[in-house]
Design a protein around this motif. Structure first.
Motif, PDB file in Angstrom:
ATOM      1  N   ALA A 133       0.812  -1.201  -0.032  1.00 45.61           N
ATOM      2  CA  ALA A 133       0.013   0.006  -0.174  1.00 45.61           C
ATOM      3  C   ALA A 133       0.739   1.242   0.073  1.00 45.61           C
ATOM      4  N   GLU A 134       2.215   1.099   0.393  1.00 45.76           N
ATOM      5  CA  GLU A 134       3.090   2.514   0.336  1.00 45.76           C
ATOM      6  C   GLU A 134       3.497   2.798  -1.026  1.00 45.76           C
ATOM      7  N   GLU A 135       3.598   4.032  -1.210  1.00 47.91           N
ATOM      8  CA  GLU A 135       3.818   4.631  -2.571  1.00 47.91           C
ATOM      9  C   GLU A 135       5.388   5.291  -2.499  1.00 47.91           C
ATOM     10  N   SER A 136       6.231   4.797  -1.508  1.00 50.62           N
ATOM     11  CA  SER A 136       7.483   5.196  -1.539  1.00 50.62           C
ATOM     12  C   SER A 136       8.552   4.277  -2.610  1.00 50.62           C
ATOM     13  N   ILE A 137       9.572   4.788  -2.835  1.00 49.38           N
ATOM     14  CA  ILE A 137      10.284   4.245  -3.958  1.00 49.38           C
ATOM     15  C   ILE A 137      10.767   2.811  -3.407  1.00 49.38           C
ATOM     16  N   TRP A 138      11.152   2.786  -1.937  1.00 51.35           N
ATOM     17  CA  TRP A 138      11.619   1.684  -1.351  1.00 51.35           C
ATOM     18  C   TRP A 138      10.697   0.518  -1.416  1.00 51.35           C
ATOM     19  N   ALA A 139       9.268   0.934  -1.041  1.00 54.18           N
ATOM     20  CA  ALA A 139       8.102   0.039  -1.195  1.00 54.18           C
ATOM     21  C   ALA A 139       8.094  -0.578  -2.509  1.00 54.18           C
ATOM     22  N   GLN A 140       7.856   0.449  -3.525  1.00 54.70           N
ATOM     23  CA  GLN A 140       7.711  -0.177  -4.737  1.00 54.70           C
ATOM     24  C   GLN A 140       8.893  -1.142  -5.318  1.00 54.70           C
ATOM     25  N   GLU A 141      10.143  -0.890  -4.880  1.00 53.15           N
ATOM     26  CA  GLU A 141      11.130  -1.639  -5.196  1.00 53.15           C
ATOM     27  C   GLU A 141      10.998  -3.156  -4.507  1.00 53.15           C
ATOM     28  N   ILE A 142      10.611  -3.052  -3.316  1.00 51.19           N
ATOM     29  CA  ILE A 142      10.423  -4.357  -2.557  1.00 51.19           C
ATOM     30  C   ILE A 142       9.327  -5.247  -3.119  1.00 51.19           C
ATOM     31  N   MET A 143       8.249  -4.573  -3.461  1.00 52.20           N
ATOM     32  CA  MET A 143       7.214  -5.008  -4.390  1.00 52.20           C
ATOM     33  C   MET A 143       7.396  -5.750  -5.511  1.00 52.20           C
ATOM     34  N   ARG A 144       8.354  -4.973  -6.594  1.00 50.34           N
ATOM     35  CA  ARG A 144       8.966  -5.386  -7.545  1.00 50.34           C
ATOM     36  C   ARG A 144       9.671  -6.709  -7.338  1.00 50.34           C
ATOM     37  N   LYS A 145      10.323  -6.747  -6.321  1.00 52.62           N
ATOM     38  CA  LYS A 145      11.119  -7.961  -6.211  1.00 52.62           C
ATOM     39  C   LYS A 145      10.471  -9.132  -5.596  1.00 52.62           C
ATOM     40  N   THR A 146       9.496  -8.685  -4.925  1.00 51.38           N
ATOM     41  CA  THR A 146       8.448  -9.925  -4.544  1.00 51.38           C
ATOM     42  C   THR A 146       7.918 -10.572  -5.836  1.00 51.38           C
ATOM     43  N   ARG A 147       7.303  -9.599  -6.630  1.00 57.60           N
ATOM     44  CA  ARG A 147       6.788  -9.917  -7.725  1.00 57.60           C
ATOM     45  C   ARG A 147       7.618 -10.867  -8.652  1.00 57.60           C
ATOM     46  N   ALA A 148       8.901 -10.512  -8.823  1.00 51.37           N
ATOM     47  CA  ALA A 148       9.524 -11.319  -9.648  1.00 51.37           C
ATOM     48  C   ALA A 148       9.815 -12.497  -8.934  1.00 51.37           C
ATOM     49  N   PHE A 149      10.318 -12.691  -7.624  1.00 48.72           N
ATOM     50  CA  PHE A 149      10.592 -14.074  -7.150  1.00 48.72           C
ATOM     51  C   PHE A 149       9.177 -14.878  -7.464  1.00 48.72           C
TER      52      PHE A 149
END
Length: 219
Positions: A133-149
């Motif tokens: 739910a976060e919009e920070s750059i860090w949160a977006q990057e973590i979700m990108r990595k999670t989805r890639a995994f």
């Protein structure tokens, strides 16, 4: 210059210089934070409690970390990077069957939960939806990595089904939920040093899963 901004400046300087004592204290704070997040919940844990456990006052802790959120990020980011890299390596390893690759990453994932306890469990237990739910750059990057995994895992399952190594009458996404859901639910009961290691737990789960996914059943 305010006291807070002065502390922030000193913190950035110390992080850049990377003195051994400073680094050790930050690592201690990350460990303490991860434990308290697991025991009390992320939202219920206060930065002042983390400071007290580390023998620091509320003001001094800002010399080491800028926020509780920063501590949470450090508990999970490196773990996710390591397990994602291993998953990609296994995906490309043509010396193994698809089922063998899926098995290897499955056991490695649970071993990682144990090695990095309780950091990963904190993320699984209560933070995934908040990070999403976060919009920070860090949160977006973590979700990108999670989805890639997640995509690597679903690809392994699809390839194993296509190769006839797993039964084909169950949707791949349901297979993934069943298999990895067993591991993720272990945050409710698993602790290192118990009667079974993380790898042993994963092997036990795998034996249950793979018997039900035998391609001779249900095709």
């Amino acid at each position: 210059m305010s006291k807070v901004s002065n502390i922030s400046r000193r913190r950035r300087s110390a992080q850049t210089e990377g003195g051994a004592d400073y680094t050790a204290k930050r690592e201690e704070l990350v460990r303490i934070a991860a434990r308290l997040f697991k025991e009390q919940g992320y939202q219920s844990t206060k930065l002042a409690e983390i400071a007290r456990e580390a023998g620091l006052d509320r003001a001094t802790i800002y010399y080491y970390v800028g926020s509780k959120e920063e501590l949470f990020r450090e508990t999970v980011e490196g773990v996710l990077d390591d397990i994602s890299a291993e998953a990609k390596r296994l995906l490309a390893d043509q010396s193994l069957t698809w089922r063998e690759r899926l098995h290897a990453i499955y056991v490695r994932l649970m071993a990682s939960y144990e090695e990095n306890y309780p950091a990963t469990f904190v993320y699984i237990k209560e933070q995934m939806h908040e990070v999403a739910a976060e919009e920070s750059i860090w949160a977006q990057e973590i979700m990108r990595k999670t989805r890639a995994f997640d995509q690597v895992l679903i690809n392994l399952i699809r390839e194993a089904i296509a190769a006839g190594e797993l039964r084909s009458n169950i949707p791949p996404r349901l297979v993934e939920h069943a298999l990895f859901g067993m591991l993720n639910w272990s945050h409710r009961w698993f602790t290192p040093g118990g009667p079974m290691t993380g790898a042993q737990v994963a092997e036990a789960f795998w034996s249950i899963f793979i018997d039900g996914m035998n391609p001779e059943k249900g095709n």
